[in-house]
Scaffold this motif. Structure first.
Motif, PDB file in Angstrom:
ATOM      1  N   VAL A   1      -9.615 -34.524   1.714  1.00 58.89           N
ATOM      2  CA  VAL A   1      -9.512 -33.779   0.462  1.00 58.89           C
ATOM      3  C   VAL A   1     -10.708 -34.060  -0.443  1.00 58.89           C
ATOM      4  O   VAL A   1     -11.122 -33.195  -1.220  1.00 58.89           O
ATOM      5  CB  VAL A   1      -8.179 -34.091  -0.258  1.00 58.89           C
ATOM      6  N   SER A   2     -11.306 -35.249  -0.333  1.00 64.75           N
ATOM      7  CA  SER A   2     -12.509 -35.547  -1.121  1.00 64.75           C
ATOM      8  C   SER A   2     -13.668 -34.656  -0.691  1.00 64.75           C
ATOM      9  O   SER A   2     -14.454 -34.181  -1.528  1.00 64.75           O
ATOM     10  CB  SER A   2     -12.895 -37.020  -0.974  1.00 64.75           C
ATOM     11  N   ALA A   3     -13.783 -34.425   0.621  1.00 58.95           N
ATOM     12  CA  ALA A   3     -14.809 -33.499   1.117  1.00 58.95           C
ATOM     13  C   ALA A   3     -14.575 -32.098   0.573  1.00 58.95           C
ATOM     14  O   ALA A   3     -15.507 -31.397   0.172  1.00 58.95           O
ATOM     15  CB  ALA A   3     -14.808 -33.486   2.645  1.00 58.95           C
ATOM     16  N   ASN A   4     -13.298 -31.689   0.533  1.00 57.97           N
ATOM     17  CA  ASN A   4     -12.931 -30.386  -0.010  1.00 57.97           C
ATOM     18  C   ASN A   4     -13.302 -30.302  -1.487  1.00 57.97           C
ATOM     19  O   ASN A   4     -13.897 -29.309  -1.938  1.00 57.97           O
ATOM     20  CB  ASN A   4     -11.432 -30.153   0.192  1.00 57.97           C
ATOM     21  N   TRP A   5     -12.982 -31.337  -2.244  1.00 52.47           N
ATOM     22  CA  TRP A   5     -13.285 -31.357  -3.682  1.00 52.47           C
ATOM     23  C   TRP A   5     -14.787 -31.264  -3.921  1.00 52.47           C
ATOM     24  O   TRP A   5     -15.243 -30.527  -4.789  1.00 52.47           O
ATOM     25  CB  TRP A   5     -12.741 -32.637  -4.317  1.00 52.47           C
ATOM     26  N   PHE A   6     -15.559 -32.034  -3.142  1.00 47.84           N
ATOM     27  CA  PHE A   6     -17.006 -32.065  -3.360  1.00 47.84           C
ATOM     28  C   PHE A   6     -17.631 -30.692  -3.089  1.00 47.84           C
ATOM     29  O   PHE A   6     -18.439 -30.200  -3.881  1.00 47.84           O
ATOM     30  CB  PHE A   6     -17.671 -33.104  -2.464  1.00 47.84           C
ATOM     31  N   VAL A   7     -17.258 -30.085  -1.965  1.00 40.18           N
ATOM     32  CA  VAL A   7     -17.834 -28.783  -1.614  1.00 40.18           C
ATOM     33  C   VAL A   7     -17.451 -27.744  -2.665  1.00 40.18           C
ATOM     34  O   VAL A   7     -18.291 -26.904  -3.059  1.00 40.18           O
ATOM     35  CB  VAL A   7     -17.364 -28.338  -0.210  1.00 40.18           C
ATOM     36  N   TYR A   8     -16.216 -27.797  -3.161  1.00 40.01           N
ATOM     37  CA  TYR A   8     -15.777 -26.819  -4.163  1.00 40.01           C
ATOM     38  C   TYR A   8     -16.547 -26.995  -5.470  1.00 40.01           C
ATOM     39  O   TYR A   8     -17.029 -26.013  -6.056  1.00 40.01           O
ATOM     40  CB  TYR A   8     -14.279 -26.962  -4.414  1.00 40.01           C
ATOM     41  N   ILE A   9     -16.678 -28.247  -5.934  1.00 43.51           N
ATOM     42  CA  ILE A   9     -17.427 -28.503  -7.170  1.00 43.51           C
ATOM     43  C   ILE A   9     -18.879 -28.061  -7.006  1.00 43.51           C
ATOM     44  O   ILE A   9     -19.453 -27.405  -7.880  1.00 43.51           O
ATOM     45  CB  ILE A   9     -17.355 -29.997  -7.542  1.00 43.51           C
TER      46      ILE A   9
ATOM     47  N   ILE B   1     -17.486 -16.984  -5.629  1.00 39.48           N
ATOM     48  CA  ILE B   1     -16.898 -15.931  -4.792  1.00 39.48           C
ATOM     49  C   ILE B   1     -16.701 -16.427  -3.364  1.00 39.48           C
ATOM     50  O   ILE B   1     -15.646 -16.211  -2.753  1.00 39.48           O
ATOM     51  CB  ILE B   1     -17.775 -14.674  -4.827  1.00 39.48           C
ATOM     52  N   GLU B   2     -17.718 -17.089  -2.821  1.00 37.24           N
ATOM     53  CA  GLU B   2     -17.589 -17.602  -1.458  1.00 37.24           C
ATOM     54  C   GLU B   2     -16.512 -18.683  -1.381  1.00 37.24           C
ATOM     55  O   GLU B   2     -15.789 -18.787  -0.384  1.00 37.24           O
ATOM     56  CB  GLU B   2     -18.928 -18.164  -0.978  1.00 37.24           C
ATOM     57  N   ALA B   3     -16.373 -19.488  -2.461  1.00 38.96           N
ATOM     58  CA  ALA B   3     -15.320 -20.507  -2.488  1.00 38.96           C
ATOM     59  C   ALA B   3     -13.943 -19.847  -2.516  1.00 38.96           C
ATOM     60  O   ALA B   3     -13.017 -20.294  -1.822  1.00 38.96           O
ATOM     61  CB  ALA B   3     -15.500 -21.410  -3.705  1.00 38.96           C
TER      62      ALA B   3
END
Length: 292
Positions: A78-86, A95-97
């Motif tokens: 989930v940290s990887a998910n958070w970083f990519v989203y931020i 838009i891509e997110a």
């Protein structure tokens, strides 16, 4: 039932408008935002565990080796998910997110087939196929693979898969997940201080916003955890599209991100897939109620 619906809607609305929050912090490097988000989320969850008297459950989960290891792994996912989203939000890829979170339910369906040996009917496979066509056309139009969408969808899919394997209260699981990555976050910020790469001259408002990352992370998860327990899961699945829709609107209207003909085609495919998926879920649920 009504409380469950409104708390679930509240969670998805908060997730949907989060791009505005991350944009406000865009002067802070994404890695530093993530580190603060992890640390303050962990401290906020500790307060919630204390307030809800879940210390015993938290301690039991930590002592259970398999459970502890599974959710600590989930913490890195989930940290990887958070970083990519931020990073995506602060670099003009809202838009891509949002596309990634539209695709996520379909990724979860595929993981259900591959990992949990669940079966899909023809309508569900058709939904997966239509969404795949949309992503393929967007990829060809871009000339590059939409890796942000793929990473967000796949990491959140695997994150949900772990939670399905080992059901646990959302506060307890989030406590273990953030506990796993807190040492990494502290080391990262410590290194930033030593190398003078951390911004000391940030305004008090930015510092307060960084402290608030714990609340904006944990609160929607707590609302979602309550709502998911009090409404049908098919309704949860339908409501989850509130978040990426809001993010899409924010990206186009507020931040003027480009929305090309390829985006129109891809999102049309995704929305069509969502329609077939939701309609099929409703039909199946109705038939089951008639059999009871």
């Amino acid at each position: 039932m009504n409380k469950g619906v409104w708390t679930t809607i509240g969670a998805y609305v908060m997730w949907g408008v989060l791009p505005i929050y991350w944009k406000f912090l865009q002067e802070v490097p994404s890695g530093q935002i993530l580190a603060h988000r992890i640390i303050w989320s962990f401290l906020f969850i500790l307060l919630v565990l204390r307030w809800t008297n879940q210390w015993k459950e938290f301690g039991y989960a930590l002592r259970h080796r398999a459970t502890r290891n599974a959710f600590m792994l989930n913490g890195f996912i989930v940290s990887a998910n958070w970083f990519v989203y931020i990073w995506a939000v602060n670099h003009g890829y809202i838009i891509e997110a949002s596309l990634g979170y539209y695709i996520n339910p379909l990724v979860s369906m595929v993981l259900g087939v591959l990992v949990f040996r669940e079966s899909l009917n023809r309508v569900q496979w058709m939904a997966v196929g239509i969404a795949s066509i949309g992503v393929l056309v967007l990829t060809l139009g871009y000339g590059t693979f939409p890796w942000i969408s793929f990473v967000l969808a796949s990491t959140f899919g695997f994150y949900g898969m772990v939670k399905k394997r080992r059901p646990l209260a959302s506060t307890v699981s989030l406590g273990i997940e953030t506990l796993a990555v807190v040492p990494v976050a502290l080391l990262f910020l410590g290194n930033q201080v030593v190398t003078d790469n951390i911004a000391y001259n940030m305004s008090p408002v930015i510092w307060i916003a960084l402290l608030g990352t714990g609340v904006v992370t944990a609160l929607p998860l707590l609302l979602f955890g309550y709502g998911a327990q009090h409404i049908p899961f098919t309704l949860v699945g339908f409501l989850q599209f509130i978040a990426p829709t809001l993010s899409l609107i924010i990206g186009v209207v507020m931040y003027h991100e480009p929305f090309t003909a390829y985006h129109v085609f891809a999102f049309t495919c995704i929305w069509l897939a969502i329609f077939f998926f939701s309609w099929n879920s409703w039909v199946v649920a109705r038939k089951r109620r008639q059999l009871i």
